[in-house]
Every structure is written in C-alpha cells, then in structure tokens.
Design an enzyme around this catalytic site. Structure first.
Site, PDB file in Angstrom:
ATOM      1  N   ARG A  36      -4.858  10.464   4.226  1.00  0.00           N
ATOM      2  CA  ARG A  36      -3.828  11.485   4.359  1.00  0.00           C
ATOM      3  C   ARG A  36      -2.811  11.443   3.220  1.00  0.00           C
ATOM      4  NH1 ARG A  36      -2.763  13.906   8.880  1.00  0.00           N
ATOM      5  NH2 ARG A  36      -0.612  13.988   8.204  1.00  0.00           N
TER       6      ARG A  36
ATOM      7  N   LYS B 148       0.833  -1.213   0.000  1.00  0.00           N
ATOM      8  CA  LYS B 148       0.000   0.000   0.000  1.00  0.00           C
ATOM      9  C   LYS B 148       0.865   1.260   0.000  1.00  0.00           C
ATOM     10  CE  LYS B 148      -1.693   1.619   4.054  1.00  0.00           C
ATOM     11  NZ  LYS B 148      -1.451   3.041   4.384  1.00  0.00           N
ATOM     12  N   ASN B 149       1.844   1.305   0.900  1.00  0.00           N
ATOM     13  CA  ASN B 149       2.598   2.550   1.055  1.00  0.00           C
ATOM     14  C   ASN B 149       3.625   2.785  -0.049  1.00  0.00           C
ATOM     15  OD1 ASN B 149       1.061   3.158   3.226  1.00  0.00           O
ATOM     16  ND2 ASN B 149       2.594   2.640   4.779  1.00  0.00           N
TER      17      ASN B 149
ATOM     18  N   ARG C 175       0.183  14.733  13.189  1.00  0.00           N
ATOM     19  CA  ARG C 175       0.715  14.510  11.832  1.00  0.00           C
ATOM     20  C   ARG C 175       0.695  15.728  10.904  1.00  0.00           C
ATOM     21  NH1 ARG C 175      -1.389   8.853   9.624  1.00  0.00           N
ATOM     22  NH2 ARG C 175       0.487   8.926   8.355  1.00  0.00           N
ATOM     23  N   PRO C 176       1.453  16.762  11.247  1.00  0.00           N
ATOM     24  CA  PRO C 176       1.529  17.929  10.364  1.00  0.00           C
ATOM     25  C   PRO C 176       2.268  17.627   9.055  1.00  0.00           C
ATOM     26  CG  PRO C 176       2.999  18.187  12.257  1.00  0.00           C
ATOM     27  CD  PRO C 176       2.298  16.883  12.436  1.00  0.00           C
TER      28      PRO C 176
ATOM     29  N   ARG D 190      -8.870  -0.443   4.275  1.00  0.00           N
ATOM     30  CA  ARG D 190      -8.027   0.574   3.647  1.00  0.00           C
ATOM     31  C   ARG D 190      -6.666  -0.009   3.288  1.00  0.00           C
ATOM     32  NH1 ARG D 190      -6.872   5.369   7.151  1.00  0.00           N
ATOM     33  NH2 ARG D 190      -5.459   5.506   5.404  1.00  0.00           N
TER      34      ARG D 190
ATOM     35  N   ASP E 262       4.242  20.214   7.676  1.00  0.00           N
ATOM     36  CA  ASP E 262       5.091  21.405   7.565  1.00  0.00           C
ATOM     37  C   ASP E 262       6.393  21.136   6.802  1.00  0.00           C
ATOM     38  OD1 ASP E 262       5.480  19.807   9.975  1.00  0.00           O
ATOM     39  OD2 ASP E 262       7.090  21.204  10.475  1.00  0.00           O
ATOM     40  N   GLN E 263       6.937  19.927   6.927  1.00  0.00           N
ATOM     41  CA  GLN E 263       8.216  19.634   6.266  1.00  0.00           C
ATOM     42  C   GLN E 263       8.049  19.556   4.744  1.00  0.00           C
ATOM     43  OE1 GLN E 263      11.095  19.630   8.110  1.00  0.00           O
ATOM     44  NE2 GLN E 263       9.637  20.185   9.717  1.00  0.00           N
TER      45      GLN E 263
ATOM     46  N   ILE F 121       7.622   7.375  16.949  1.00  0.00           N
ATOM     47  CA  ILE F 121       7.254   8.088  15.714  1.00  0.00           C
ATOM     48  C   ILE F 121       5.966   8.898  15.880  1.00  0.00           C
ATOM     49  CG2 ILE F 121       6.763   7.860  13.231  1.00  0.00           C
ATOM     50  CD1 ILE F 121       9.559   6.919  13.822  1.00  0.00           C
TER      51      ILE F 121
ATOM     52  N   CYS G 274      -5.284  13.048  13.056  1.00  0.00           N
ATOM     53  CA  CYS G 274      -5.862  11.737  12.788  1.00  0.00           C
ATOM     54  C   CYS G 274      -5.708  10.880  14.025  1.00  0.00           C
ATOM     55  CB  CYS G 274      -5.229  11.077  11.567  1.00  0.00           C
ATOM     56  SG  CYS G 274      -3.620  10.396  11.872  1.00  0.00           S
TER      57      CYS G 274
ATOM     58  N   ASP H  22       4.620   0.796  12.028  1.00  0.00           N
ATOM     59  CA  ASP H  22       3.452   0.102  11.471  1.00  0.00           C
ATOM     60  C   ASP H  22       3.350  -1.358  11.934  1.00  0.00           C
ATOM     61  OD1 ASP H  22       2.658   2.396  10.202  1.00  0.00           O
ATOM     62  OD2 ASP H  22       3.454   1.849   8.243  1.00  0.00           O
TER      63      ASP H  22
HETATM   64  N1  EPU Z   1       5.992  14.944  10.698  1.00  0.00           N
HETATM   65  C1  EPU Z   1       5.956  16.286  10.955  1.00  0.00           C
HETATM   66  N2  EPU Z   1       5.926  17.145   9.901  1.00  0.00           N
HETATM   67  C2  EPU Z   1       5.901  16.720   8.614  1.00  0.00           C
HETATM   68  C3  EPU Z   1       5.933  15.335   8.350  1.00  0.00           C
HETATM   69  C4  EPU Z   1       5.971  14.462   9.417  1.00  0.00           C
HETATM   70  O1  EPU Z   1       5.956  16.704  12.105  1.00  0.00           O
HETATM   71  O2  EPU Z   1       5.847  17.565   7.713  1.00  0.00           O
HETATM   72  C5  EPU Z   1       6.051  13.974  11.809  1.00  0.00           C
HETATM   73  C6  EPU Z   1       4.784  13.116  11.901  1.00  0.00           C
HETATM   74  O3  EPU Z   1       3.775  13.769  12.610  1.00  0.00           O
HETATM   75  C7  EPU Z   1       5.319  11.883  12.596  1.00  0.00           C
HETATM   76  C8  EPU Z   1       6.747  11.750  12.023  1.00  0.00           C
HETATM   77  O4  EPU Z   1       7.076  13.043  11.546  1.00  0.00           O
HETATM   78  O5  EPU Z   1       5.384  12.091  13.971  1.00  0.00           O
HETATM   79  C9  EPU Z   1       6.919  10.757  10.900  1.00  0.00           C
HETATM   80  O6  EPU Z   1       5.868  10.883   9.971  1.00  0.00           O
HETATM   81  P1  EPU Z   1       5.996  10.533   8.427  1.00  0.00           P
HETATM   82  O7  EPU Z   1       5.868  11.777   7.655  1.00  0.00           O
HETATM   83  O8  EPU Z   1       7.192   9.689   8.182  1.00  0.00           O
HETATM   84  O9  EPU Z   1       4.689   9.653   8.201  1.00  0.00           O
HETATM   85  P2  EPU Z   1       3.859   9.622   6.878  1.00  0.00           P
HETATM   86  O10 EPU Z   1       4.761   9.819   5.744  1.00  0.00           O
HETATM   87  O11 EPU Z   1       2.672  10.514   7.005  1.00  0.00           O
HETATM   88  C10 EPU Z   1       4.118   7.083   6.347  1.00  0.00           C
HETATM   89  C11 EPU Z   1       3.204   5.905   6.176  1.00  0.00           C
HETATM   90  C12 EPU Z   1       2.608   5.539   7.522  1.00  0.00           C
HETATM   91  C13 EPU Z   1       3.768   5.178   8.466  1.00  0.00           C
HETATM   92  C14 EPU Z   1       4.740   6.368   8.559  1.00  0.00           C
HETATM   93  C15 EPU Z   1       5.968   6.085   9.396  1.00  0.00           C
HETATM   94  C16 EPU Z   1       2.395   6.199   3.921  1.00  0.00           C
HETATM   95  C17 EPU Z   1       1.272   6.523   3.010  1.00  0.00           C
HETATM   96  N3  EPU Z   1       2.147   6.257   5.238  1.00  0.00           N
HETATM   97  O12 EPU Z   1       3.318   8.129   6.870  1.00  0.00           O
HETATM   98  O13 EPU Z   1       1.809   4.385   7.329  1.00  0.00           O
HETATM   99  O14 EPU Z   1       3.279   4.885   9.759  1.00  0.00           O
HETATM  100  O15 EPU Z   1       5.180   6.744   7.239  1.00  0.00           O
HETATM  101  O16 EPU Z   1       6.677   5.004   8.887  1.00  0.00           O
HETATM  102  O17 EPU Z   1       3.491   5.874   3.472  1.00  0.00           O
HETATM  103  C18 EPU Z   1       0.060   2.866   7.801  1.00  0.00           C
HETATM  104  O18 EPU Z   1       0.328   2.302   6.731  1.00  0.00           O
HETATM  105  O19 EPU Z   1      -0.717   2.370   8.657  1.00  0.00           O
HETATM  106  C19 EPU Z   1       0.671   4.165   8.084  1.00  0.00           C
HETATM  107  C20 EPU Z   1       0.180   4.997   9.004  1.00  0.00           C
END
Ligand code: EPU
Length: 417
Positions: free
Chosen positions: A93, A22-23, A122-123, A397, A125-126, A327, A117, A305
């Site tokens: 998301r 999925k990811n 989960r912002p 999902r 901003d980056q 995380i 969520c 995950d």
């Molecule tokens: N974060 C920020 N700012 C940002 C981006 C991230 O503060 O701009 C924080 C997040 O809030 C979190 C941490 O950084 O605390 C890491 O978040 P990340 O951005 O890596 O998560 P993601 O990209 O939104 C993906 C997977 C998630 C998985 C995470 C961590 C996808 C579509 N989703 O999410 O998958 O848990 O990486 O490995 O790739 C799932 O499949 O159940 C799932 C939630």
C-alpha cells in the site's frame, strides 16, 4: 511457501542489532523522485517492501544501486513513466507515496487505488483531498487515481484524521509547490520527522515536523543529499516484547529509546527492568509479566503497530488486560490464531479482553498481516512444544532476518522452505 518452526520455552538472552525503519525507508525512497540529483540513503533495511519499492521506482525511471554496507543510491534523472501499476500497489500500500512526489515533479501521475487490506478498508481520500486543495485535478478511472497539475500551489490543508502516509505525501508534494502549504492535524510520528529532515537536507523549507502543524515553503527545485534512516522503533519494540514474554534479558544495539516512550512505559508496567543507553536499550524480565491495558492512538500515544505483540504478552501475563484499537477497524485477526495456541481472548468491536493463562501450547497457525505475524512469533517463543507459522511472507515484508536475529538471542527457530 516458507514457514517458521519454533520450539518454545527458551528465554531470549544476548544482543541483537536493530535495522533501519521500514516505515521511514519507504517514504524516504519516494523523496528521490523530487530531484534529478542522486539521493543516498544509509541504514536501509533488507526487506521485501524495500525491494518492491525499488521495483516500483525503477519502473518510473529511477536508477537504484545498492552497496553491501546497507546503502542505496536512488537517481531520478528523469521520470520515464509516472505510473504505479496495480500489480505493485496491491502487494504494498505504501506505493501510494509516489503520488505526491510524481505530481510535484512531473505534473502528472497514475497510481492504482490500493483498495482494502487485512487490517481494514484504509482509504486514501485524505491524500487526494489535500492534493486537490493544492490545485491538482484528480479523477478516479478504471481503478486508478489520475492526477494532474501544471504546478501545485501552496494551500492550507486540514486532514479529517491523523494520517501518516497522507501527511508524508502532502509534505513531499508541497516541497515543490508554488507558495506556502500548511498541513493541520498532521501526523507527529518520528518517521514524518525523519522524512522532513531528509527533505530539508535536499533543500526543502519545512517547519513544525513532529508537531500537528507542518509548514512547507515551496522551492523551485531540490538537490541530492545523503541521509541515514532512523532505527526501526517497531522492530525494537517487537524484540523487547519477545524478551519480556519469554522472561529473558536482551540488549538491542542501534535502538533509540526516545522513539518508544509509550511502549517502554507499558513494558515497565508489565514488570520489565529497562536500561537506556544513547544507542541501545536493554530489558530484563525476572518475573511473570503483569497484564497491561493498551489503547492505540496516533503518536506519541501507544502505536497500533505494537498492539498485536502486546496481545501475545498479555496472553501469558498475570491478570486481565483490555486492549482497544482505535486506528484500524479490523486489526484483531491475530486473536483467533493466538486462541489456537490456548490464549483466552474475547473480542467485541474494537476491544479485546485478554485473560492471562498459565501456558500456551504450540500449534500450526497462520500469519494474516505483518504485525499479527510478529505476535504469533512471540507466542510461539513462549508456547510449550512446537509452533509452525505459515504465510510468513508477511513477516519478510517488514522484519529483516527475524529468525536469524531471534536465533542469535537463543531462540530455537528455523525457516522451512
Ligand atoms: N485514513 C483514511 N483516509 C485516508 C488516510 C487514512 O480514512 O486518506 C484512515 C485509515 O484507514 C486508518 C487511519 O486513517 O484508519 C490512519 O491511517 P494512516 O493513514 O495513518 O495509515 P498509513 O499511513 O496507511 C502507516 C504505516 C502503518 C501504520 C499506520 C498507523 C507506513 C508505510 N505504514 O500507514 O504501518 O499502522 O501508519 O500508524 O508508514 C505496518 O508497518 O505494519 C503498518 C501497517
């Protein structure tokens, strides 16, 4: 709303096939926005998130055709409207992944802000900071990110934390930027490598994917390509933990052990015998599992995950385990539901202490997010009597035909409509 009914107590045994990830699928589908030629993806998983992404891309103007052999062709001949509306972003998301490609291809994008969520704030901003470094003008208005750039420019971007979709968004945007982009502190997840491989097949110039520094030399345009989506390492891990917790023996075809070092290490520590083949993983658990401590962190460390699934395993293991979630700030919702099945879990901040109990007992529980749901399924498979899991739309999902695959492995499980 559908529910799952599980009669626990049967060790899993037999063979099942792992689906495409999925990811990996979600960012790969967004990569289709970067070219006017068709992108063909094989091994696409049949999941609600994939259907949501097809709906979102269709709204943007992408033609999608699915075949009956797990393939999808995505053709973004032109961008009709560079918009990701709230109704779709709130259900998934990962919709944020259209932002970078749209901005790079169309010079503008309007994407709803995802908001909070179930697993934390989960912002994004980056993602925005990185695109701004590449010259985008970004405003947040009426809940939407409005981004514009005549042509993005290469830049050196250091993210404050490791972000998977952030790295993917910036990498895709940088492919069509003018000049070279360097992403420091990049995510090293295998899904990032899969995306980089596909982009490279589309004509992108990317170095360092899989390390924490990714360099992208922008090109004028990308072309179509054909790419097979990597196997789902989290689905694989979930089935292996289910087999281990139930004292079973399974073989998972289409699985790739090289993606799962940390998880397989923990399963061996719990007492499982694991056999690796080039295209399959087998697990046999011939004893009650030992407790295993878990600390989540970005790849190659233990994945967040898989945290919930290991909590279910520890709930029925011998001994006491400490689980630390680094995380997401709120990813222990499943602990309350596991306690309803008789688990002994104490949560304090980002740490959970799980004392193994002799047995769990079936009850009605409620799924709160995707991986939390998976942990409840595992607990239901080992609990005595009947477990009913409500709100399984979370499971749909991200797990393809989970009840069919588990039934194939001997579980007594059925969906109630
Ligand atoms: N974060 C920020 N700012 C940002 C981006 C991230 O503060 O701009 C924080 C997040 O809030 C979190 C941490 O950084 O605390 C890491 O978040 P990340 O951005 O890596 O998560 P993601 O990209 O939104 C993906 C997977 C998630 C998985 C995470 C961590 C996808 C579509 N989703 O999410 O998958 O848990 O990486 O490995 O790739 C799932 O499949 O159940 C799932 C939630």
């Amino acid at each position: 709303m559908d529910r799952l009914l599980i009669h626990g107590g049967t060790p899993l045994s037999g063979e099942a096939r792992v689906s495409g990830a999925k990811n990996a699928a979600l960012p790969l589908m967004c990569a289709a926005l970067l070219t006017r030629e068709p992108l063909q993806l094989a091994n696409i998983p049949h999941l609600n998130d994939v259907s949501t992404m097809i709906r979102l891309l269709a709204r943007i103007g992408v033609q999608a055709s699915l075949d009956d052999r797990l393939g999808v062709e995505l053709h973004a001949r032109s961008i009709a409207e560079p918009l990701a509306p709230y109704e779709l972003v709130k259900t998934m998301r990962a919709s944020i992944l259209v932002l970078g490609p749209l901005l790079a291809r169309a010079g503008e994008a309007r994407v709803s802000l995802p908001g909070g969520c179930a697993i934390g704030s989960r912002p994004v901003d980056q993602h925005l900071k990185g695109l701004a470094r590449m010259g985008a003008e970004i405003n947040v208005e009426q809940g939407y990110i409005a981004a514009r750039a005549r042509r993005l420019r290469g830049a050196r971007i250091a993210t404050d934390m490791v972000t998977v979709t952030g790295t993917e968004n910036l990498m895709m945007a940088a492919c069509l930027a003018q000049g070279t982009t360097v992403i420091e502190n990049a995510a090293r997840e295998p899904e990032v490598i899969d995306l980089a491989n596909c982009l490279t097949a589309m004509g992108a110039r990317i170095g360092g994917a899989g390390t924490d520094v990714i360099t992208i030399e922008g090109v004028e345009s990308l072309h179509g390509a054909a790419h097979a989506i990597m196997p789902d390492r989290i689905e694989t891990g979930t089935f292996l933990v289910a087999a281990a917790a139930s004292g079973g023996a399974v073989r998972l075809r289409g699985a790739d052990a090289s993606l799962l070092d940390a998880v397989l290490g923990k399963l061996r520590e719990a007492g499982a015998e694991i056999t690796v083949e080039p295209d399959a993983i087998s697990l046999a658990m011939r004893r009650k599992p030992h407790s295993v401590n878990v600390r989540t962190a970005p790849h190659p460390a233990f994945p967040t995950d898989m945290q919930a699934q290991f909590m279910a395993l520890n709930a029925v293991a011998e001994g006491t385990a400490v689980i630390v979630e680094t995380i997401f700030e709120n990813r222990f919702m499943h602990s309350l539901e596991l306690q309803r099945l008789g688990a002994d879990i104490e949560v304090s901040g980002n740490t959970a202490v799980v004392r193994g109990v002799a047995r769990l007992q079936g009850a009605t529980v409620m799924a709160t997010d995707l991986r939390a749901s998976a942990s409840l399924v595992i607990a239901g498979l080992v609990a005595e009597g009947e477990t009913v899991i409500e709100r399984i739309y979370h499971l749909d999902r991200g797990y393809e035909c989970i009840e069919e695959k588990l039934a194939q492995l001997g579980a007594r499980i059925k969906r109630i409509h």
